[in-house]
Enzyme design. Structure first.
Site, PDB file in Angstrom:
ATOM      1  N   ASP A  43       0.771  -1.195   0.003  1.00 14.19           N
ATOM      2  CA  ASP A  43      -0.063   0.039   0.013  1.00 14.19           C
ATOM      3  C   ASP A  43       0.916   1.243   0.116  1.00 14.19           C
ATOM      4  OD1 ASP A  43      -1.595   2.188   0.300  1.00 14.19           O
ATOM      5  OD2 ASP A  43      -2.933   1.019   1.949  1.00 14.19           O
ATOM      6  N   HIS A  44       0.945   2.056  -0.955  1.00 16.68           N
ATOM      7  CA  HIS A  44       1.822   3.006  -1.335  1.00 16.68           C
ATOM      8  C   HIS A  44       1.418   4.207  -0.232  1.00 16.68           C
ATOM      9  CE1 HIS A  44       5.212   4.872  -3.111  1.00 16.68           C
ATOM     10  NE2 HIS A  44       5.027   4.579  -4.193  1.00 16.68           N
ATOM     11  N   ARG A  45       0.188   4.061   0.464  1.00 15.12           N
ATOM     12  CA  ARG A  45      -0.048   5.109   1.340  1.00 15.12           C
ATOM     13  C   ARG A  45       0.751   5.106   2.552  1.00 15.12           C
ATOM     14  NH1 ARG A  45      -6.431   4.166   2.171  1.00 15.12           N
ATOM     15  NH2 ARG A  45      -5.365   2.269   2.413  1.00 15.12           N
TER      16      ARG A  45
END
Length: 492
Positions: A463-465
């Site tokens: 998850d790039h968040r």
């Protein structure tokens, strides 16, 4: 006598329904407290439900294959024996056969705080006496009968005595006939004779699989009139075909015609429905990034062979997956954000100081992702034992909802299917998932020379968040370094 209805409980957080997989009891059976009575399949797992009270099964309110909402009654149990002695004179007027009660709050299937139904864990059998609805005093001498009674008014007649006689059909007693002539009711006279036929329970329990039931519907066959020939009294396709007088078109031909259809519809329910919903939510909520790393796992393969001979691993299954699982637990220490979740409501990243390692498992019921609780605190033998138990339970379809809750990071072993790599979708609530590809002999350059080595590919989706490219790459390289040289684990 008192009859109680057991309502389908919420056996996991927030479940709304369940499918009846198997009944362990039938009408007429005696059951005890905590005896397993039914197996259901929810959106998370197959669960066996115990009975919260003792008595005799009166009626099964749901059939195998039927989906029931949480809170709906599924079985009726008579909890008090009939006080009438065998051969005793029948009363002039049929007495009520039972008082039907639902499960009291605090019991499995009863009411719980917040208007919900009590869940499976944490509730025991009721120790208080049953509470019946108070009856109105003026009804004390009235004619009462069960909901199955049939009332018919006929022209009135002079006052007379009441009569009781059995009603027979085919040599069997099927009910009781009571005739009351202008009998008083609630202080009033009834200007007609009322004949009450109180029917005995004649419900037929039919044992047949869903495809057989569908075949019967298509052929217009009433399963209640079919003579079963299968094990345990189960109705088969051949039985349905015989009942439909299809001697010239046996069940095999009927099944063949069904298989000739150009399209087939498969109901998506239970675990498959939950998996589909979770994957859609994950794919369109978390911004996925996937990185790949090709690794020379020759030393891991050799290490696994040595481990199998070690006395501490006796009786345990040892495979490269075990080494990968340990490598991930170690690598999390240096990249804690990989073992985290994103809180949308609070806009916070929640770092987990423990590793509940999920292992994606393909089962006949669909994709399950049970997890090993506190895997990072386990020794290698302990991790091997937990991994073996987890996979065996999943294959048997016995994984419980608690086993799949609280995961923090997941492994999907696509290598067992001969797949080299993929782009796995995150398990909802997690920030990373690692796909372990097949280990194959491939040409590899070692000290300037091309030699055959055992090579695999790792695919990490995150998850790039929560995880940026640098952190994801560092974690992937750390895991790969342990597979290339298991001794490097001493550096973590």
């Amino acid at each position: 006598m008192a009859r109680k209805q057991f309502k389908l409980p919420d056996v996991g957080e927030g479940l709304t329904d369940g499918e009846i997989l198997r009944w362990y009891v039938q009408p007429g059976d005696r059951v005890t407290v905590n005896q397993t009575i039914v197996e259901i399949e929810t959106a998370k797992a197959a669960v066996e439900l115990p009975c919260p009270f003792e008595g005799e099964v009166v009626e099964l309110l749901a059939e195998v294959g039927q989906t029931i909402d949480v809170g709906a009654p599924i079985i009726t149990i008579e909890t008090e024996p009939d006080a009438a002695a065998p051969g005793a004179a029948a009363p002039a007027i049929p007495a009520p056969t039972a008082t039907t009660e639902t499960v009291e709050a605090g019991l499995i299937g009863g009411e719980a705080p917040g208007g919900r139904t009590a869940v499976l864990v944490g509730y025991g059998p009721r120790t208080t006496t049953a509470k019946r609805r108070p009856r109105r005093a003026e009804h004390a001498g009235a004619h009462t009968h069960t909901p199955s009674a049939i009332a018919e008014e006929v022209p009135g007649g002079p006052m007379g005595t009441e009569q009781y006689q059995p009603v027979r059909h085919g040599g069997l007693e099927v009910g009781r006939l009571t005739e009351a002539r202008e009998a008083p009711y609630a202080g009033e006279s009834v200007p007609a004779r009322t004949i009450l036929l109180e029917e005995q329970s004649s419900r037929v329990v039919v044992l047949a699989k869903p495809p057989v039931r569908k075949m019967a519907r298509d052929l217009g066959v009433d399963l209640r009139g079919v003579t079963p020939s299968g094990p345990g009294g189960t109705i088969t396709r051949e039985d349905v075909a015989a009942a439909a007088n299809t001697a010239d078109a046996p069940a095999a031909a009927v099944a063949a015609r069904a298989s000739d259809a150009r399209e087939e519809r498969i109901a998506v329910k239970g675990v498959r429905r939950m998996t589909a919903q979770a994957m859609v939510t994950s794919a369109f909520t978390a911004p996925h990034v996937t990185e790949f790393l090709t690794v020379d796992a020759t030393r891991t393969v050799e290490f696994v062979e040595r481990l199998r001979e070690h006395r501490s691993m006796a009786g345990l299954k040892v495979s490269p997956l075990l080494v990968l699982a340990k490598a991930m637990c170690l690598a999390v220490r240096r990249t804690p954000e990989i073992n985290a979740t994103f809180d949308d409501a609070a806009h916070e990243i929640v770092l987990k100081r423990y590793v509940n390692l999920g292992i994606a498992a393909a089962t006949p019921r669909g994709l399950l992702v049970p997890n090993i609780k506190d895997a990072d605190a386990m020794s290698l033998p302990e991790l091997a034992a937990a991994l073996g138990e987890l996979t065996a339970t999943a294959r048997e379809g016995k994984t419980q909802p608690a086993d799949m809750a609280g995961g923090t990071i997941t492994i999907t072993n696509v290598g067992v299917f001969g797949v080299d790599a993929g782009t796995p979708i995150l398990n909802p609530g997690e920030s990373a998932i690692l796909a372990f590809g097949a280990i194959r002999p491939q040409p590899w350059v070692v000290d300037g020379a091309v030699v055959p080595r055992q090579v695999t590919t790792l695919s990490l989706s995150f998850d790039h968040r929560v995880v940026d490219g640098e952190a994801g790459s560092r974690f992937l390289v750390d895991v790969g370094s342990v597979l290339e040289d298991p001794a490097s684990a001493l550096l973590f």
